[in-house]
Motif scaffolding. Structure first.
Motif, mmCIF file in Angstrom:
data_model
loop_
_atom_site.group_PDB
_atom_site.id
_atom_site.type_symbol
_atom_site.label_atom_id
_atom_site.label_comp_id
_atom_site.label_asym_id
_atom_site.label_seq_id
_atom_site.Cartn_x
_atom_site.Cartn_y
_atom_site.Cartn_z
ATOM 1 N N GLU A 28 0.332 4.002 -2.672
ATOM 2 C CA GLU A 28 0.079 5.374 -2.227
ATOM 3 C C GLU A 28 1.159 6.303 -2.784
ATOM 4 O OE1 GLU A 28 -2.463 6.377 -0.763
ATOM 5 O OE2 GLU A 28 -1.950 8.328 0.113
ATOM 6 N N ARG A 83 0.356 7.130 -6.258
ATOM 7 C CA ARG A 83 -0.735 8.098 -6.331
ATOM 8 C C ARG A 83 -0.202 9.519 -6.081
ATOM 9 N NH1 ARG A 83 -4.532 10.623 -3.745
ATOM 10 N NH2 ARG A 83 -3.716 10.195 -1.679
ATOM 11 N N ARG A 84 0.643 9.611 -5.057
ATOM 12 C CA ARG A 84 1.174 10.935 -4.730
ATOM 13 C C ARG A 84 2.103 11.456 -5.817
ATOM 14 N NH1 ARG A 84 3.084 11.065 1.363
ATOM 15 N NH2 ARG A 84 1.357 9.893 2.241
ATOM 16 N N GLY A 130 -6.196 9.781 -9.375
ATOM 17 C CA GLY A 130 -5.903 9.376 -8.002
ATOM 18 C C GLY A 130 -6.883 8.301 -7.558
ATOM 19 N N THR A 141 0.837 -1.204 0.000
ATOM 20 C CA THR A 141 0.000 0.000 0.000
ATOM 21 C C THR A 141 0.866 1.245 0.000
ATOM 22 O OG1 THR A 141 -0.203 -0.197 2.380
ATOM 23 C CG2 THR A 141 -2.068 -0.952 1.076
ATOM 24 N N ALA A 142 2.026 1.158 0.637
ATOM 25 C CA ALA A 142 2.923 2.318 0.619
ATOM 26 C C ALA A 142 3.359 2.624 -0.808
ATOM 27 C CB ALA A 142 4.143 2.062 1.501
ATOM 28 N N GLN A 197 5.208 6.314 1.213
ATOM 29 C CA GLN A 197 4.820 6.434 2.623
ATOM 30 C C GLN A 197 3.531 5.638 2.825
ATOM 31 O OE1 GLN A 197 6.138 7.141 5.771
ATOM 32 N NE2 GLN A 197 6.945 8.897 4.682
ATOM 33 N N PRO A 198 3.528 4.645 3.722
ATOM 34 C CA PRO A 198 2.272 3.912 3.892
ATOM 35 C C PRO A 198 1.211 4.840 4.480
ATOM 36 C CG PRO A 198 3.865 3.280 5.565
ATOM 37 C CD PRO A 198 4.586 4.164 4.602
ATOM 38 N N PRO A 199 -0.001 4.776 3.967
ATOM 39 C CA PRO A 199 -1.047 5.608 4.534
ATOM 40 C C PRO A 199 -1.404 5.122 5.942
ATOM 41 C CG PRO A 199 -1.945 4.121 2.882
ATOM 42 C CD PRO A 199 -0.466 3.950 2.855
ATOM 43 N N THR A 223 -4.340 0.388 -5.404
ATOM 44 C CA THR A 223 -3.671 0.175 -4.129
ATOM 45 C C THR A 223 -4.460 -0.801 -3.271
ATOM 46 O OG1 THR A 223 -2.834 2.414 -4.210
ATOM 47 C CG2 THR A 223 -2.793 1.327 -2.073
ATOM 48 N N ALA A 230 -5.991 4.667 -6.244
ATOM 49 C CA ALA A 230 -6.403 4.231 -4.913
ATOM 50 C C ALA A 230 -7.049 2.860 -4.986
ATOM 51 C CB ALA A 230 -7.374 5.244 -4.321
#
Lengths: 400, 239
Positions: free
Chosen positions: A43, A46-47, A267, A39-40, A360-362, A274, A271
């Motif tokens: 994410e 996505r960022r 995004g 997921t990191a 960065q993991p959410p 992810t 998501a």
């Protein structure tokens, strides 16, 4: 029974079977780490993408001819959208006070050549405002001059890669290239930029918008970019665009995209991706849960006499259940914490190697995977624990 | 203290009914020391499990301290075992990973007794059986006699009214066996109701009276001093 005593007993039992407990703990740790790391990465992607959009500025409004909604009109009558013309763009520039920049765009593919060297590239017809609207920079020379939009002029700005391909070591400034049938003088070279929103900004030609419309023999613009001074005025400007063009065309026949909407849509897709990846990683957590169940089943069958003994000294079924359940949850949550630590290290490493990638993991993934590891322990621990709690004390004691 | 009236315990095995206990009636007074004897398969262990509320009678009435316990639900039976009854087994099963003190402490942990009180009661119980110096030893580091004394300390730490012992000296050499029996005698003399299941006439001799089982029934009752007759009964089994 006191919670702390329960924990102490469960801990002691786990410590008594280090290897087995350790291995199933590793299983959970791997599962949790997989969920968090994947997921990191998702994410991060996505960022990264939304960062790309933000580098363009979030105050951009894109006007596209045609309406991407079902209209009330009968098919066949007024089916084709009206052209979005240069005059429309000029009207927008005149009549929208919030607009800092209005840039009409005509886009197509053309062969660009110089002598024997030729190349099929994207040709963008634009105006002087394009440089700022797209946050581009010049390597040398100058961008399109400020001029009347409807005046064609034989000048061109080249992408850095294209300039090298056509001119090699010569200085391209002042040189002449052919764009399709027309000749144009090179007045500037763009700074290297890479791919921006799917267009390779290093391999293209930018010419005045009127010239481009002549090459392509088109009356309609590809789109109009509008840069608004203040982000909060985007919605206002959008409404003005629609009103003005509806007035000019007699119907509402354009679509406005905001940078926010586009990056939001992308995004959203990322998501979902992810989540899908996290789901796959979640499968490994389930496998880890089965590992825990295995350990607990073996533990129960090995400790059957102990269960009988505890029952003989007055332990209730629920206490036996709680004891084994706490063992399972202790095992899985310890695995969860170790997995989190490992994934933190992994993402730190990724960021060390690719500083531009925000892996960065959410927070929700951290919380969810920890919670999941607890649930896995409870879920897969409950069956063996129930088995233990339902043992007949007489039989559990070994018939003695 | 204990009133058994026409207790039956029936198992169904392969469609056949087996009567482990077939109509046992017996009354045991508070503070009595009773030995249960009989050949293998005579129902001694079943009777002991019944008395210890580990098992329920198929029919019949078991009144413990005036209260019918034969048909109590499991939770209630657990409470009775916790507060009224202590068990001592032949194989002195201790929890191997726990040291002696922690083993003795275990029943109090499940009873939810606080830490400070537990520590004090463990100390007293271990002192009472003479193993206070072994508190930090694990079962593997102790002799059989010491382990059985830890088990007795554990069985009595909740201050039960009844202590049930199943062949308490069966796995011990005679010297540590005697120590353990002396200890049980002392506890019995202090007012504990003591019921011992044994093959060993030497163990049974110490009891106030002896109940002999055969095929799930009580076939003989006698005083502890009459045990020599019994030795003749089971010829060649005299210790």
């Amino acid at each position: 029974m006191r919670p702390l005593d329960l924990l102490g007993l469960a801990w002691g039992a786990l410590a008594g079977q280090r290897l087995r407990a350790g291995l199933s703990l590793v299983g959970v740790a791997v599962g949790v780490a997989a969920v968090v790391v994947l997921t990191a990465l998702g994410e991060g992607a996505r960022r990264y993408v939304s960062g790309q959009f933000e580098s363009l500025g979030t105050n951009l409004l894109i006007v596209i001819p045609g309406k991407n909604e079902t209209t009330g009109s009968i098919p066949g009558i007024g089916g084709a959208p009206n052209d979005l013309t240069l005059e429309d763009a000029e009207a927008l520039a005149r009549r929208i006070p919030q607009a800092e920049l209005v840039v009409p765009l005509a886009v197509g593919n053309e062969t660009v050549s110089r002598g024997e060297r030729r190349r099929q590239v994207t040709v963008i017809g634009a105006t002087d405002g394009f440089l700022e609207a797209r946050r581009l920079a010049m390597r040398s020379g100058s961008f399109l001059p400020e001029a009347d939009w409807d005046r064609a002029s034989p000048v061109a700005v080249l992408g850095s890669q294209l300039a090298t391909e056509l001119f090699e070591h010569e200085n391209p400034l002042g040189g002449v290239v052919r764009v399709g049938e027309a000749r144009a003088r090179v007045i500037g070279i763009l700074e290297q930029r890479g791919t921006q929103l799917g267009v390779n900004m290093d391999d293209l030609v930018i010419v005045p918008v009127a010239s481009a419309m002549q090459f392509f023999d088109r009356r309609s613009l590809f789109r109009v970019l509008i840069q608004v001074g203040v982000h909060t005025e985007i919605a206002l400007a959008e409404q003005r665009v629609i009103d003005i063009l509806a007035e000019r065309h007699g119907e509402e026949d354009v679509t406005c995209l905001t940078q926010d909407a586009v990056s939001g849509a992308l995004g959203g897709i990322l998501a979902v991706l992810t989540l899908a990846v996290a789901g796959i990683a979640g499968v490994s957590l389930t496998v880890a849960g089965i590992g825990i169940m295995n350990v607990m089943l073996v533990s129960v069958s090995e400790r059957t006499p102990e269960v009988g003994l505890l029952r003989a000294m007055g332990a209730r079924r629920r206490q036996i259940l709680a004891l084994f359940l706490v063992e399972a949850v202790l095992l899985s949550s310890a695995g969860g914490v170790i997995g989190l630590t490992a994934s933190w290290l992994a993402t730190q490493l990724v960021m060390l190697w690719y500083p531009s990638f925000p892996a960065q993991p959410p927070a929700w993934a951290i919380g969810a995977s920890l919670a999941l590891s607890l649930v896995v322990g409870a879920l897969f621990g409950v069956l063996p624990a129930r088995g233990a709690s339902r043992l007949d004390p007489v039989i559990a004691l070994g018939g003695k | 203290m204990i009133e058994l009236a026409d207790i039956w315990r029936t198992y169904t095995m392969g469609g056949e009914e087996l009567h482990a206990l077939a109509g046992v009636s017996e009354t045991i007074e508070k503070g009595e020391h009773v030995a249960v004897m009989g050949p293998s398969g005579s129902g001694k262990s079943t009777l002991l499990n019944m008395l210890g509320c580990l098992d329920r009678p198929t029919s019949g009435s078991y009144r413990l301290a005036g209260r019918e316990v034969g048909d109590l639900p499991d939770t209630e039976l657990s409470r009775v075992r916790q507060t009224e009854i202590g068990f001592v087994f032949q194989s002195y099963p201790l929890v191997a990973r726990l040291d002696a003190a922690a083993n003795v402490e275990l029943p109090m942990v499940f009873a939810g007794i606080g830490r400070a009180e537990r520590r004090e009661r463990v100390r007293r119980a271990m002192q009472a059986v003479g193993i206070e110096g072994r508190a930090k030893h694990r079962p593997a580091e102790m002799s059989g006699g010491q382990r059985q004394r830890v088990a007795i300390a554990r069985a009595t730490v909740m201050e039960p009214k009844i202590l049930l012992a199943d062949e308490p000296t069966g796995n011990l050499d005679s010297a540590s066996g005697t120590q353990v029996l002396d200890l049980l005698d002392r506890m019995s003399a202090d007012g504990l109701t003591l019921i011992v299941v044994t093959h060993d006439p030497g163990v049974a001799r110490r009891a106030d009276r002896i109940v002999v089982l055969g095929d799930g029934r009580i076939v003989r009752r006698m005083a502890g001093s009459q045990v020599t007759d019994l030795a003749r009964l089971f010829s060649g089994s005299e210790a």
